[in-house]
Design a protein around this motif. Sequence first.
Motif, PDB file in Angstrom:
ATOM      1  N   LYS A  17      69.151 -26.369 -81.024  1.00 48.13           N
ATOM      2  CA  LYS A  17      69.378 -27.795 -81.211  1.00 48.13           C
ATOM      3  C   LYS A  17      69.925 -28.079 -82.608  1.00 48.13           C
ATOM      4  CE  LYS A  17      66.090 -31.465 -80.865  1.00 48.13           C
ATOM      5  NZ  LYS A  17      65.348 -31.077 -82.044  1.00 48.13           N
ATOM      6  N   GLY A  18      69.513 -27.267 -83.549  1.00 50.47           N
ATOM      7  CA  GLY A  18      69.958 -27.444 -84.938  1.00 50.47           C
ATOM      8  C   GLY A  18      71.468 -27.352 -85.094  1.00 50.47           C
ATOM      9  N   GLN A  19      72.138 -26.628 -84.189  1.00 50.51           N
ATOM     10  CA  GLN A  19      73.598 -26.517 -84.267  1.00 50.51           C
ATOM     11  C   GLN A  19      74.264 -27.851 -83.944  1.00 50.51           C
ATOM     12  OE1 GLN A  19      75.575 -23.640 -85.097  1.00 50.51           O
ATOM     13  NE2 GLN A  19      73.583 -23.129 -85.948  1.00 50.51           N
ATOM     14  N   TYR A  68      84.124 -27.378 -81.488  1.00 52.08           N
ATOM     15  CA  TYR A  68      84.218 -26.508 -82.661  1.00 52.08           C
ATOM     16  C   TYR A  68      82.980 -25.642 -82.865  1.00 52.08           C
ATOM     17  CZ  TYR A  68      88.203 -29.337 -84.116  1.00 52.08           C
ATOM     18  OH  TYR A  68      89.400 -29.975 -84.169  1.00 52.08           O
ATOM     19  N   ILE A  69      81.822 -26.121 -82.403  1.00 51.69           N
ATOM     20  CA  ILE A  69      80.580 -25.452 -82.793  1.00 51.69           C
ATOM     21  C   ILE A  69      79.841 -24.833 -81.607  1.00 51.69           C
ATOM     22  CG2 ILE A  69      78.299 -25.835 -83.836  1.00 51.69           C
ATOM     23  CD1 ILE A  69      79.924 -28.150 -85.424  1.00 51.69           C
ATOM     24  N   PRO A 121      82.362 -22.177 -78.831  1.00 50.79           N
ATOM     25  CA  PRO A 121      82.642 -20.797 -79.236  1.00 50.79           C
ATOM     26  C   PRO A 121      81.418 -19.891 -79.172  1.00 50.79           C
ATOM     27  CG  PRO A 121      83.501 -22.356 -80.854  1.00 50.79           C
ATOM     28  CD  PRO A 121      82.684 -23.149 -79.887  1.00 50.79           C
ATOM     29  N   GLN A 122      80.264 -20.424 -79.555  1.00 44.08           N
ATOM     30  CA  GLN A 122      79.047 -19.613 -79.496  1.00 44.08           C
ATOM     31  C   GLN A 122      78.632 -19.389 -78.054  1.00 44.08           C
ATOM     32  OE1 GLN A 122      75.878 -20.682 -82.360  1.00 44.08           O
ATOM     33  NE2 GLN A 122      77.228 -22.311 -83.045  1.00 44.08           N
ATOM     34  N   GLN A 163      83.688 -33.186 -80.393  1.00 47.71           N
ATOM     35  CA  GLN A 163      84.092 -32.275 -81.468  1.00 47.71           C
ATOM     36  C   GLN A 163      83.019 -31.215 -81.720  1.00 47.71           C
ATOM     37  OE1 GLN A 163      84.554 -35.438 -84.308  1.00 47.71           O
ATOM     38  NE2 GLN A 163      86.778 -35.196 -84.390  1.00 47.71           N
ATOM     39  N   LYS A 201      80.790 -16.767 -76.188  1.00 44.23           N
ATOM     40  CA  LYS A 201      80.437 -15.416 -76.605  1.00 44.23           C
ATOM     41  C   LYS A 201      79.160 -14.968 -75.899  1.00 44.23           C
ATOM     42  CE  LYS A 201      79.431 -12.879 -80.664  1.00 44.23           C
ATOM     43  NZ  LYS A 201      79.150 -12.882 -82.089  1.00 44.23           N
ATOM     44  N   ARG A 205      76.691  -7.963 -87.562  1.00 50.04           N
ATOM     45  CA  ARG A 205      77.590  -7.775 -88.678  1.00 50.04           C
ATOM     46  C   ARG A 205      76.839  -7.600 -89.989  1.00 50.04           C
ATOM     47  NH1 ARG A 205      81.540 -11.828 -86.254  1.00 50.04           N
ATOM     48  NH2 ARG A 205      79.661 -13.025 -86.200  1.00 50.04           N
ATOM     49  N   GLU A 244      72.801 -30.716 -84.311  1.00 55.42           N
ATOM     50  CA  GLU A 244      72.441 -31.653 -85.377  1.00 55.42           C
ATOM     51  C   GLU A 244      73.253 -31.407 -86.637  1.00 55.42           C
ATOM     52  OE1 GLU A 244      68.219 -31.399 -85.780  1.00 55.42           O
ATOM     53  OE2 GLU A 244      67.896 -32.639 -84.003  1.00 55.42           O
ATOM     54  N   ALA A 245      73.502 -30.125 -86.937  1.00 54.92           N
ATOM     55  CA  ALA A 245      74.297 -29.817 -88.126  1.00 54.92           C
ATOM     56  C   ALA A 245      75.704 -30.391 -87.930  1.00 54.92           C
ATOM     57  CB  ALA A 245      74.346 -28.316 -88.368  1.00 54.92           C
ATOM     58  N   GLY A 246      76.263 -30.203 -86.726  1.00 52.83           N
ATOM     59  CA  GLY A 246      77.586 -30.748 -86.450  1.00 52.83           C
ATOM     60  C   GLY A 246      77.603 -32.269 -86.558  1.00 52.83           C
ATOM     61  N   ASN A 247      76.629 -32.915 -85.923  1.00 47.31           N
ATOM     62  CA  ASN A 247      76.544 -34.379 -85.970  1.00 47.31           C
ATOM     63  C   ASN A 247      76.369 -34.873 -87.396  1.00 47.31           C
ATOM     64  OD1 ASN A 247      74.699 -34.572 -82.857  1.00 47.31           O
ATOM     65  ND2 ASN A 247      76.889 -34.720 -83.244  1.00 47.31           N
ATOM     66  N   ASP A 299      77.292  -9.184 -83.472  1.00 51.13           N
ATOM     67  CA  ASP A 299      76.109  -9.989 -83.783  1.00 51.13           C
ATOM     68  C   ASP A 299      75.388  -9.463 -85.014  1.00 51.13           C
ATOM     69  OD1 ASP A 299      76.184 -11.960 -82.003  1.00 51.13           O
ATOM     70  OD2 ASP A 299      74.887 -11.022 -80.521  1.00 51.13           O
TER      71      ASP A 299
END
Lengths: 246, 241
Positions: free
Chosen positions: A142-144, A161-162, A165-166, A157, A169, A246, A146-149, A244
């Motif tokens: 959920k944090g993803q 963008y966020i 893509p995740q 968007q 994958k 990396r 919220e970070a975007g918002n 993952d």
Amino acid sequence: MEGILAWFESIKADFILNFITKDRWLLLAKGLGNTLLMTVYALLIGVVIGIVIAVIRSTWDLNSSRMKNPVGKFIFSILNKIAVIYTTVLRGTPMVIQLLILYYVVFAWSSEGLLVASLSFGLNSGAYVAEIFRGGIMSIDKGQFEAGNSLGFNYIQTMWYIIAPQMFKNVLPTLANEFIVLLKETSIAGYATVNDLTYAGNRIRGVTYSPFMPLIAVALIYLGLVMILTHFVGKLERRLRQSDNR
Amino acid sequence: MITVKNLQKSFNNLHVLRGIDQHIGKGDKVVLIGPSGSGKTTFLRCLNLLEVPTGGSICFHGQEITDAKCDINKVRMQMGMVFQQFNLFPHLTIMDNITLGPRKLLGVSKADAEEQAMKLLARVGLQEKARNYPRQLSGGQQQRIAIVRALAMNPEVMLFDEPTSALDPEMVGEVLDVMKQLAEDGMTMVVVTHEMGFAREVADHVIFMDEGVIVEQGPPEQIFGNPQQQRTRDFLRKVLK
Ligand SMILES: Nc1ncnc2c1ncn2[C@@H]1O[C@H](COP(=O)(O)OP(=O)(O)OP(=O)(O)O)[C@@H](O)[C@H]1O
Ligand SMILES: [Mg+2]
């Protein structure tokens, strides 16, 4: 020794009868081509439908409580209902029945068996792909969102963008497996008079009255394809896992 | 800059914020303290509408952001937020994490966005991490990047929700240092934290919240040196012992 030789001779004769005579192998090749074509078409249709349904359903699940516009909320609730019914019906009835209904009822006027069958497989696959994508979206923290918002990205968007893509994958291996399932599922296309791989094998059997060779050959071709695809899916999974850590 | 009037928030039957009035002016450094579950996070998240208030109003530069006609995304571009769990985008490099907002939302060119990002990275001492992915960084480094990502949007105010709570103790200092530097540069900040040392040093206004209301507020000298309310004294005795 002589027995073995005789057996070998009969196998050879059988092989020639089923595949070489009258260039019957061409039938199989044509069938294989149609099988692959239907699988690819169906996957494309399935992915498009799957994305649409997954976006509708997860938008509803994630946002319905904060939708302010009552008209918009009402429209979305209807869309969501339709999506739920679609998934339930297409996952809850046998594929063969769906194919027959589409071919003999909905598109009774059309003789494009291959296209109708592809559409039918795609519609069915879409219901499964939707669940794959939806699971993929819901599994993202959920944090993803919220970070975007919080940066000022709107819902679309943030998705684009966020989240997407995740999500892609994460679901790529599952999606690749759906492709393998689809490949095998198209073997019922003969019900819509499509000359696919299975249908071709069966036709050879019908004219040569020698079932062993053509049916085993068809089975081996499917198996070979599935093994090759599975190999690549495994590779893909390992590649993704590596990136993952990396 | 931000004016909150009679802010209310309920989750179903749980009445979490019970009427909060507060003004936050330009350059203010406001620190929110209070026991767990008192509503600090909820209050902070209402300020950029990550939680939608169930009552009251919030005005940002005179514009009521709780109004349905307000374009909240425009407002959010001017409010940076830093989360307890960092929430960096794992699929993007540090550079792309920082430049995504400016490029897609503010229309800054790639080159300009990256140049600005490098400057910000230099401020937090992490230039050499630009091409890495979040996973390759320590918690403290990730949180500093999260601050930079928010700063890259040139916000007018920064909201922090317990930015050091998820960190190993030895990494708390490096994040607090960045925040102190930010405060010195004049940024308007609203910070929820359990770091009383930071509150005492950096805040010019401390708010003590309990059970969804502001129990006491004032300059840090008052709250920490001479608290007026029994509940404040009880809380501080517990956390400072
Ligand atoms: N999304 C939610 N749904 C339901 N209840 C919630 C939700 N978010 C918070 N709450 C409840 O609201 C109350 C206040 O929570 P909040 O997170 O604002 O407290 P806090 O002061 O930040 O606490 P902490 O110091 O533990 O972070 C808690 O009782 C919490 O359980
Ligand atoms: Mg909290």
